[in-house]
Design a protein around this motif. Structure first.
Motif, mmCIF file in Angstrom:
data_model
loop_
_atom_site.group_PDB
_atom_site.id
_atom_site.type_symbol
_atom_site.label_atom_id
_atom_site.label_comp_id
_atom_site.label_asym_id
_atom_site.label_seq_id
_atom_site.Cartn_x
_atom_site.Cartn_y
_atom_site.Cartn_z
ATOM 1 N N ASN A 91 0.875 -1.162 0.000
ATOM 2 C CA ASN A 91 0.000 0.000 0.000
ATOM 3 C C ASN A 91 0.918 1.219 0.000
ATOM 4 N N THR A 100 1.485 7.807 -5.149
ATOM 5 C CA THR A 100 0.265 8.213 -4.442
ATOM 6 C C THR A 100 -0.408 9.388 -5.139
ATOM 7 N N ARG A 101 0.358 10.212 -5.820
ATOM 8 C CA ARG A 101 -0.243 11.319 -6.572
ATOM 9 C C ARG A 101 -1.017 10.808 -7.782
ATOM 10 N N GLN A 125 3.708 7.075 4.318
ATOM 11 C CA GLN A 125 3.491 7.643 5.645
ATOM 12 C C GLN A 125 4.562 7.141 6.618
ATOM 13 N N HIS A 156 0.424 4.369 0.112
ATOM 14 C CA HIS A 156 0.076 5.411 1.081
ATOM 15 C C HIS A 156 0.636 5.065 2.461
ATOM 16 N N ASP A 157 0.474 3.818 2.869
ATOM 17 C CA ASP A 157 0.975 3.387 4.176
ATOM 18 C C ASP A 157 2.499 3.443 4.232
#
Length: 70
Positions: A16, A67-68, A22, A18-19
């Protein structure tokens, strides 16, 4: 470096973004933690610290782009 992941299923391996982004940004924001992580990766991979730092930065850039686009 010890890797306990099943290498036969590597084609289906997905993260993932995004994860991961982060998590890497949290590490990057803490100088001590970042230095610790880079040191551990360098020791386990046999790569020089400078190369691990470049890889760390590139991973963040790739994840930002990923992610963009989603």
């Amino acid at each position: 470096m010890k890797n306990e992941h099943d290498r036969q299923n590597v084609e289906n391996f997905k993260i993932n973004p995004h994860d991961w982004l982060q998590g890497l940004l949290v590490i990057a924001g803490d100088r001590d933690k970042k230095a610790e992580v880079i040191q551990i990766v360098a020791e386990q991979s046999g790569l020089p610290l400078s190369e691990v730092e470049v890889i760390f930065g590139c991973a963040i850039k790739v994840l930002v782009e990923e992610t963009r686009s989603n």
